[in-house]
Design a protein around this motif. Structure first.
Motif, mmCIF file in Angstrom:
data_model
loop_
_atom_site.group_PDB
_atom_site.id
_atom_site.type_symbol
_atom_site.label_atom_id
_atom_site.label_comp_id
_atom_site.label_asym_id
_atom_site.label_seq_id
_atom_site.Cartn_x
_atom_site.Cartn_y
_atom_site.Cartn_z
ATOM 1 N N GLY A 21 0.775 -1.231 0.000
ATOM 2 C CA GLY A 21 0.000 0.000 0.000
ATOM 3 C C GLY A 21 0.807 1.283 0.000
ATOM 4 O O GLY A 21 0.485 2.215 -0.729
ATOM 5 N N MET A 46 -6.559 10.301 3.653
ATOM 6 C CA MET A 46 -6.725 8.945 3.120
ATOM 7 C C MET A 46 -5.767 7.986 3.812
ATOM 8 O O MET A 46 -6.143 6.856 4.148
ATOM 9 C CB MET A 46 -6.473 8.925 1.603
ATOM 10 N N SER A 50 -6.988 4.940 6.016
ATOM 11 C CA SER A 50 -6.607 3.630 5.503
ATOM 12 C C SER A 50 -5.737 2.861 6.486
ATOM 13 O O SER A 50 -5.835 1.645 6.588
ATOM 14 C CB SER A 50 -5.853 3.778 4.178
ATOM 15 N N ILE A 57 -3.885 -1.011 2.807
ATOM 16 C CA ILE A 57 -3.917 0.440 2.657
ATOM 17 C C ILE A 57 -4.151 0.858 1.206
ATOM 18 O O ILE A 57 -4.900 1.793 0.934
ATOM 19 C CB ILE A 57 -2.628 1.081 3.227
ATOM 20 N N ASN A 60 -7.835 0.388 0.365
ATOM 21 C CA ASN A 60 -8.643 1.393 1.052
ATOM 22 C C ASN A 60 -8.494 2.764 0.388
ATOM 23 O O ASN A 60 -9.469 3.481 0.201
ATOM 24 C CB ASN A 60 -8.249 1.485 2.525
ATOM 25 N N MET A 61 -7.258 3.104 0.025
ATOM 26 C CA MET A 61 -7.016 4.409 -0.579
ATOM 27 C C MET A 61 -7.604 4.496 -1.987
ATOM 28 O O MET A 61 -8.128 5.533 -2.382
ATOM 29 C CB MET A 61 -5.525 4.723 -0.581
ATOM 30 N N TYR A 64 -11.334 4.996 -1.608
ATOM 31 C CA TYR A 64 -11.605 6.380 -1.205
ATOM 32 C C TYR A 64 -11.447 7.328 -2.389
ATOM 33 O O TYR A 64 -12.301 8.176 -2.642
ATOM 34 C CB TYR A 64 -10.644 6.774 -0.073
ATOM 35 N N THR A 79 -11.066 0.269 -7.149
ATOM 36 C CA THR A 79 -10.634 -0.861 -6.319
ATOM 37 C C THR A 79 -10.343 -2.093 -7.163
ATOM 38 O O THR A 79 -9.291 -2.722 -7.012
ATOM 39 C CB THR A 79 -11.709 -1.182 -5.261
#
Length: 188
Positions: A21, A46, A50, A57, A60-61, A64, A79
């Motif tokens: 990440g 973020m 995250s 991470i 998640n980022m 977002y 994603t």
């Protein structure tokens, strides 16, 4: 059109961000500067969210960022396109790994990837460090040298670093919770 741009940018990020990440941060910064889907300062938010939520991470980022750019469909596209290269590469590598697992050339290639991974993660860490502890906008705006330093985050960082060194037997989750609580309380 925005979904195609999201797909291409996050596919490239997933393909070249070797190391997890934090290795995605340089790519995410470039996306922010190129497309304006989110600001560089929003990247620190973020990262904070995250890092404090379950899951990788990078994923998640990307979720977002995709949501910020194009809502729920954008989050899904970003994603999936971030994960797709890894999936494809793993399928290809697993197919050939059994055949070449004892090859010195393959072992050397994997060994050679390590410095690049360390470089990407170190660069990302340095960027986060600078964004969180120093106000680089103040220096470029002609402010005083003291305006460059974000005093409260620096003090919090030093206190947490000393606590980690002195209380190393505590579980890391305690430091994560304390850092998140201080960030929320102090508005960092």
């Amino acid at each position: 059109m925005i979904y195609l741009q999201l797909f291409i940018e996050f596919f490239k990020t997933g393909l070249f961000a070797i190391g997890g990440g934090l290795a995605t941060l340089p790519f995410l910064k470039q996306i922010a500067l190129t497309y304006g889907w989110y600001s560089v300062s929003q990247m620190t938010d973020m990262i904070a969210v995250s890092e404090s939520t379950p899951g990788p991470i990078g994923i998640n980022m990307s979720t977002y960022a995709g949501f910020h750019a194009a809502g729920i469909p954008g989050a899904i596209v970003a994603t999936l396109s971030l994960v797709l290269p890894s999936y494809i590469v793993i399928l290809i590598v697993s197919h050939f790994m059994e055949k070449f697992k004892d090859s010195p050339l393959v072992n050397n290639i994997f060994y050679g990837i390590r410095p690049a991974t360390i470089g990407l993660i170190s660069g990302a860490m340095f960027e986060v460090f600078l964004l969180s502890l120093f106000n680089t906008d103040a220096l470029s705006a002609g402010g005083s040298i003291l305006a460059l330093f974000r005093i409260v985050p620096i003090i919090v960082y030093i206190v947490l670093l000393l606590a980690i060194c002195k209380l190393s037997k505590l579980h890391p989750i305690i430091f994560i919770i304390c850092g998140a609580a201080l960030g929320i309380i102090l508005g960092l």
